[in-house]
Design a protein around this motif. Structure first.
Motif, PDB file in Angstrom:
ATOM      1  N   UNK A  42      -2.803  32.082  32.554  1.00 36.91           N
ATOM      2  CA  UNK A  42      -1.801  31.005  32.604  1.00 36.91           C
ATOM      3  C   UNK A  42      -1.545  30.622  34.043  1.00 36.91           C
ATOM      4  N   UNK A  43      -1.975  29.424  34.435  1.00 34.05           N
ATOM      5  CA  UNK A  43      -1.850  29.015  35.840  1.00 34.05           C
ATOM      6  C   UNK A  43      -0.419  29.177  36.339  1.00 34.05           C
ATOM      7  N   UNK A  44       0.542  28.938  35.445  1.00 35.93           N
ATOM      8  CA  UNK A  44       1.946  29.007  35.839  1.00 35.93           C
ATOM      9  C   UNK A  44       2.656  30.170  35.152  1.00 35.93           C
ATOM     10  N   UNK A  45       1.904  31.107  34.596  1.00 36.95           N
ATOM     11  CA  UNK A  45       2.534  32.194  33.840  1.00 36.95           C
ATOM     12  C   UNK A  45       2.865  33.359  34.761  1.00 36.95           C
ATOM     13  N   UNK A  46       3.846  34.144  34.374  1.00 38.44           N
ATOM     14  CA  UNK A  46       4.220  35.303  35.183  1.00 38.44           C
ATOM     15  C   UNK A  46       3.607  36.584  34.633  1.00 38.44           C
ATOM     16  N   UNK A  47       2.921  36.483  33.508  1.00 38.30           N
ATOM     17  CA  UNK A  47       2.191  37.625  32.957  1.00 38.30           C
ATOM     18  C   UNK A  47       0.808  37.136  32.546  1.00 38.30           C
ATOM     19  N   UNK A  48      -0.088  38.100  32.300  1.00 41.83           N
ATOM     20  CA  UNK A  48      -1.360  37.734  31.668  1.00 41.83           C
ATOM     21  C   UNK A  48      -1.244  38.148  30.202  1.00 41.83           C
ATOM     22  N   UNK A  49      -1.167  37.166  29.293  1.00 39.47           N
ATOM     23  CA  UNK A  49      -1.066  37.524  27.892  1.00 39.47           C
ATOM     24  C   UNK A  49      -2.439  37.882  27.332  1.00 39.47           C
ATOM     25  N   UNK A  50      -2.473  38.915  26.499  1.00 40.21           N
ATOM     26  CA  UNK A  50      -3.719  39.311  25.851  1.00 40.21           C
ATOM     27  C   UNK A  50      -3.487  39.297  24.342  1.00 40.21           C
ATOM     28  N   UNK A  51      -4.290  38.503  23.645  1.00 38.77           N
ATOM     29  CA  UNK A  51      -4.179  38.443  22.194  1.00 38.77           C
ATOM     30  C   UNK A  51      -5.171  39.405  21.567  1.00 38.77           C
ATOM     31  N   UNK A  52      -4.808  39.877  20.364  1.00 40.35           N
ATOM     32  CA  UNK A  52      -5.669  40.822  19.650  1.00 40.35           C
ATOM     33  C   UNK A  52      -6.353  40.111  18.489  1.00 40.35           C
ATOM     34  N   UNK A  53      -7.667  40.272  18.393  1.00 42.41           N
ATOM     35  CA  UNK A  53      -8.385  39.624  17.295  1.00 42.41           C
ATOM     36  C   UNK A  53      -8.017  40.251  15.942  1.00 42.41           C
TER      37      UNK A  53
ATOM     38  N   UNK B  83      -0.340  18.895  13.102  1.00 42.44           N
ATOM     39  CA  UNK B  83      -1.477  18.086  12.639  1.00 42.44           C
ATOM     40  C   UNK B  83      -2.448  18.917  11.799  1.00 42.44           C
ATOM     41  N   UNK B  84      -1.883  19.671  10.883  1.00 39.15           N
ATOM     42  CA  UNK B  84      -2.713  20.474   9.985  1.00 39.15           C
ATOM     43  C   UNK B  84      -3.193  21.793  10.575  1.00 39.15           C
ATOM     44  N   UNK B  85      -2.738  22.118  11.807  1.00 38.35           N
ATOM     45  CA  UNK B  85      -3.179  23.360  12.447  1.00 38.35           C
ATOM     46  C   UNK B  85      -2.016  24.371  12.459  1.00 38.35           C
ATOM     47  N   UNK B  86      -2.158  25.493  11.756  1.00 40.44           N
ATOM     48  CA  UNK B  86      -1.092  26.493  11.778  1.00 40.44           C
ATOM     49  C   UNK B  86      -0.925  27.094  13.180  1.00 40.44           C
ATOM     50  N   UNK B  87       0.334  27.210  13.604  1.00 42.37           N
ATOM     51  CA  UNK B  87       0.629  27.852  14.890  1.00 42.37           C
ATOM     52  C   UNK B  87       1.098  29.263  14.578  1.00 42.37           C
ATOM     53  N   UNK B  88       0.346  30.255  15.052  1.00 42.87           N
ATOM     54  CA  UNK B  88       0.685  31.649  14.740  1.00 42.87           C
ATOM     55  C   UNK B  88       1.871  32.096  15.591  1.00 42.87           C
ATOM     56  N   UNK B  89       2.559  33.121  15.109  1.00 41.48           N
ATOM     57  CA  UNK B  89       3.690  33.655  15.888  1.00 41.48           C
ATOM     58  C   UNK B  89       3.161  34.491  17.052  1.00 41.48           C
ATOM     59  N   UNK B  90       3.683  34.224  18.233  1.00 39.70           N
ATOM     60  CA  UNK B  90       3.231  34.904  19.461  1.00 39.70           C
ATOM     61  C   UNK B  90       3.263  36.417  19.287  1.00 39.70           C
ATOM     62  N   UNK B  91       4.381  36.936  18.781  1.00 34.25           N
ATOM     63  CA  UNK B  91       4.510  38.391  18.675  1.00 34.25           C
ATOM     64  C   UNK B  91       3.559  38.989  17.642  1.00 34.25           C
ATOM     65  N   UNK B  92       3.164  38.168  16.694  1.00 31.17           N
ATOM     66  CA  UNK B  92       2.283  38.687  15.644  1.00 31.17           C
ATOM     67  C   UNK B  92       0.844  38.857  16.121  1.00 31.17           C
ATOM     68  N   UNK B  93       0.485  38.191  17.207  1.00 33.01           N
ATOM     69  CA  UNK B  93      -0.920  38.233  17.650  1.00 33.01           C
ATOM     70  C   UNK B  93      -1.100  38.913  19.001  1.00 33.01           C
ATOM     71  N   UNK B  94       0.010  39.182  19.675  1.00 32.94           N
ATOM     72  CA  UNK B  94      -0.066  39.686  21.042  1.00 32.94           C
ATOM     73  C   UNK B  94      -0.486  41.158  21.065  1.00 32.94           C
ATOM     74  N   UNK B  95      -1.493  41.464  21.870  1.00 31.74           N
ATOM     75  CA  UNK B  95      -1.869  42.863  22.067  1.00 31.74           C
ATOM     76  C   UNK B  95      -1.028  43.460  23.184  1.00 31.74           C
ATOM     77  N   UNK B  96      -0.765  42.663  24.203  1.00 32.83           N
ATOM     78  CA  UNK B  96       0.023  43.161  25.330  1.00 32.83           C
ATOM     79  C   UNK B  96       0.075  42.130  26.430  1.00 32.83           C
ATOM     80  N   UNK B  97       0.874  42.426  27.439  1.00 32.20           N
ATOM     81  CA  UNK B  97       0.981  41.527  28.584  1.00 32.20           C
ATOM     82  C   UNK B  97       0.773  42.347  29.844  1.00 32.20           C
ATOM     83  N   UNK B  98      -0.021  41.812  30.743  1.00 29.44           N
ATOM     84  CA  UNK B  98      -0.184  42.461  32.040  1.00 29.44           C
ATOM     85  C   UNK B  98       0.931  41.952  32.937  1.00 29.44           C
ATOM     86  N   UNK B  99       1.798  42.875  33.376  1.00 31.38           N
ATOM     87  CA  UNK B  99       2.912  42.467  34.223  1.00 31.38           C
ATOM     88  C   UNK B  99       2.461  42.464  35.684  1.00 31.38           C
TER      89      UNK B  99
END
Ligand code: RUQ
Ligand code: CUA
Length: 691
Positions: free
Chosen positions: A349-360, A377-393
């Motif tokens: 994230x160019x402007x993010x304060x963490x590196x988010x890592x999603x889990x497949x 527009x027909x595209x489901x938006x998943x919940x961030x917490x449901x897919x997040x593996x972790x964040x690099x602080x």
């Protein structure tokens, strides 16, 4: 990295965008020099004279439209491969055979902006067949053959505005995948820009790539009107997926710097390409008419041809459900990288304060559980917490791209704070960080995009060098920096300038491609329509205002080397066949006043230079490549007469000599053109010329 700069950043977040810009200016001038100069580092990069490097590195050249090929670890520049830009060094885009490679629906375009490289893969590993690259400005992808180091195919991408997120390969090179950076009215139309939200869309293109000469847009997916950016296809368990970052989910169309930086999160688009493929096969796509151009270099004639394609298969999230999901991702993400196991999707994230890592794994579960926040527009938006593996602080300022060493670590390039941050997959803790000089964009680990990275080196591709090298006027060089990453701590071991602006790069073990190099083109197999396979086949022919010269080149002469009977305003096509059948014996060809570059003709191939003489006189031509001791003697003349002149067309070929000799035997004197000093026959019989 200096604490005061980081505090400065936090204070200045109100105008994040401004900080991004001035981030250049506060690049760390007072930092310890990071000098490489110790013997230990030198011995690691020293490749003794006569020795070969361990890796080939293919570095994009950005605005030069070329690829730079370097050896690693030495950093020695081996070659420049022109792709989207004309290249006078070898006549790419200047010779008649290569001009069609630059054809588009906008005409013949002599330039583009090349950002990303992608080595072909088999089962998730680099296989050494090809490298694919993108043209950013006029959307195209190219295939470069790693036997000849030449672009052999270029496909324009329709319904795309800015082919930046491109090219990304699936793990068996089934598809080259590309996104549009800018959304557009699709199909193109004359609409007010302020209609952006309702009229503009994005596309993701899936280009079949596994067969040489047959690249084609297999299908496209129409997506919401955001900006799409970088991607990676999955691997292993995720190999049927591709993950694209998107930004400007605000759908701003002016002052993007501010207006596209408002939302806390944008998205990664997770796309199941296997599903799309099935939908396309099952007739779920509509045929949308649109023109685009496909250019291919024929293997045997070595002449490129262009064809216009007329439609694409368009899929939508609605016509092919369960194929695309949005993963909320902070903030204006740029890179999306998948680790070698295929489980983790890392966003920069160019402007993010963490590196988010999603889990497949979590992503699949969340889809099953329908853990959706909303639908766009027909595209489901998943919940961030449901897919997040972790964040690099504490990832530094402006994380962009991540590569992997295959030993459980990830390396993220961090632009504003000019550093590489090494962190551990799974625990997300930062274990090391090291400065780059300066403003690193991409990072490259040989094999870093595959299931088997060679975790020995990392290369930082830097935008700015400031004080690092001898200054060169208003523009200073860009650079690559080589780090030894074999130990716990990263060590800077080499620093070398690059040609153009490097974006992404790939490197491959030299052993995978060294042996397959083509040494010369077979003269026997040369199917060029104007080939002369021996001096006996050389000749000259007029067709109206066009004069074809079939000329041969061999150490150290051209045949013919004297031409007369050309008139002002004729289009003279010099078809030069290099008769050599040996490695690394090109001949060059240039003639005074040609508005094309030289030709550099490889052994066994035929290349054509177009020349339109504008005035009468006698004009020299010569070989431009120092090919032998008598290279300076490899030259000749073309005589140009006024329009309507009676000087007959002639070339001192063996055939011409034969005719003169046969005529002489029969007691006939061939006509001598009026105004010719020595007389025609004298030339044709090869009377030695005074030197
Ligand atoms: S981009 S510096 Cu054109 Cu690949 Cu990220
Ligand atoms: Cu051929 Cu110099």
């Amino acid at each position: 990295m200096s604490l005061s700069r980081r505090t400065g950043w936090l204070v200045a977040t109100a105008t994040v965008a401004t900080t991004m810009v001035y981030g250049f200016a506060c690049a760390p001038a007072n930092r310890p020099a990071g000098a490489v100069g110790n013997a230990d580092a030198a011995s690691k990069v020293y490749v003794a004279p006569g020795q070969h490097d361990e890796f080939y590195a293919f570095m994009s050249g950005g605005f030069n439209g070329q690829i730079g090929v370097y050896g690693l670890p030495s950093g020695r520049l081996l070659k420049i491969i022109p792709v989207f830009s004309q290249f006078p060094e070898n006549g790419w885009g200047y010779s008649e055979e290569t001009k069609p490679m630059l054809e588009t629906t906008f005409g013949n375009i002599p330039w583009d902006d090349l950002h990303h490289t992608a080595l072909s893969q088999t089962a998730g590993e680099d296989d050494g067949r090809w490298i694919f690259v993108n043209a950013n400005n006029t959307p195209r992808v190219a295939r470069v053959d790693l036997k000849t180091f030449e672009a052999t195919e270029i496909l324009q991408i329709p319904n795309s505005g800015g082919n930046h997120g491109s090219p990304f390969l699936t793990s068996n090179t089934e598809y080259v995948i590309a996104s549009t950076r800018f959304s557009l009215p699709i199909p193109q139309a004359d609409v007010p820009i302020s209609d952006y939200k309702k009229a503009f869309k994005g596309t993701i293109s899936f280009i079949s790539a596994n067969e040489e000469g047959k690249m084609d847009v297999a299908f496209q997916l129409l997506v919401p009107g955001y900006n799409y950016d970088l991607a990676r296809a999955g691997k292993g368990p995720s190999k049927d997926w591709v993950f694209f970052t998107s930004y400007n989910s605000e759908q701003a169309y002016e002052k993007l710097e501010i207006n596209a930086s408002k939302a806390d999160k944008d998205f990664i688009a997770a796309i199941n390409w296997k599903n799309l493929e099935t939908c396309a096969k099952n007739g779920k796509a509509e045929n949308w008419p649109v023109d685009y151009v496909h250019n291919v270099m024929d293997e045997f004639s070595r002449v490129a041809r262009s064809e216009i394609k007329k439609s694409v298969k368009m899929l939508t999230p609605q016509s092919c459900p369960n194929s695309i999901y949005f993963l909320p991702t902070p903030k204006s993400p740029h890179g999306a990288d998948v680790d070698p196991t295929g489980e983790y999707i890392v966003a920069g994230g160019k402007l993010a304060t963490v590196i988010p890592v999603h889990s497949f794994t979590k992503l699949q579960q969340a889809i099953k559980d329908q853990a959706f926040e909303t639908t766009i527009e027909g595209i489901p938006v998943l919940k961030y917490d449901a897919i997040l593996a972790g964040e690099v602080k504490d990832p530094g300022l402006g994380p962009l791209h991540t590569e992997f060493d295959g030993k459980g670590y990830a390396y993220t390039s961090v632009f504003i704070s000019s550093e590489i941050v090494k962190w551990k997959l799974g625990t997300w803790e930062v274990v090391d960080r090291t400065p780059t000089y300066y403003s690193v964009g991409h990072l490259m680990i040989p094999g870093g995009a595959t299931t088997k990275p060679a975790g020995k080196y990392a290369v930082a591709l830097n935008k700015i060098t400031k004080d690092r090298y001898l200054p060169t006027g208003p523009e200073l060089t860009q650079s690559a920096q080589l780090y030894d990453i074999s130990g716990e701590k990263m060590k800077l071991i080499l620093d070398f300038p690059t040609t153009g602006e490097p974006h992404y790069a790939n490197a491959i073990a030299a052993s995978k491609i060294e042996k397959q190099q083509k040494k010369y083109y077979s003269l026997a197999e040369n199917r060029h329509p104007q080939v002369a396979k021996s001096e006996r086949e050389a000749g000259i022919e007029r067709k109206g205002k066009v004069v074809h010269v079939r000329m041969t080149a061999i150490r150290s002469h051209f045949a013919p080397d004297n031409i007369e009977g050309v008139q002002v305003g004729d289009t003279v096509l010099f078809h030069i066949t290099n008769l050599e059948q040996d490695w690394d014996i090109p001949h060059g060809f240039a003639i005074q006043g040609a508005i094309n570059s030289e030709l550099l003709v490889m052994p066994g191939e035929t290349r054509t230079l177009k020349w339109i003489p504008k005035s009468v006189g006698v004009f020299p031509m010569y070989c431009t490549d120092f090919c032998s001791a008598l290279h300076q003697e490899m030259s000749g003349y073309v005589r140009v007469s006024p329009v309507g002149s009676s000087v007959p067309l002639m070339a001192n070929t063996l055939k011409a000599k034969g005719q003169v000799a046969r005529a002489a035997q029969r007691g006939i004197t061939l006509p001598t053109p009026p105004g010719s000093v020595e007389g025609h026959a004298a030339h044709a019989t090869g009377t030695p010329r005074p030197r």
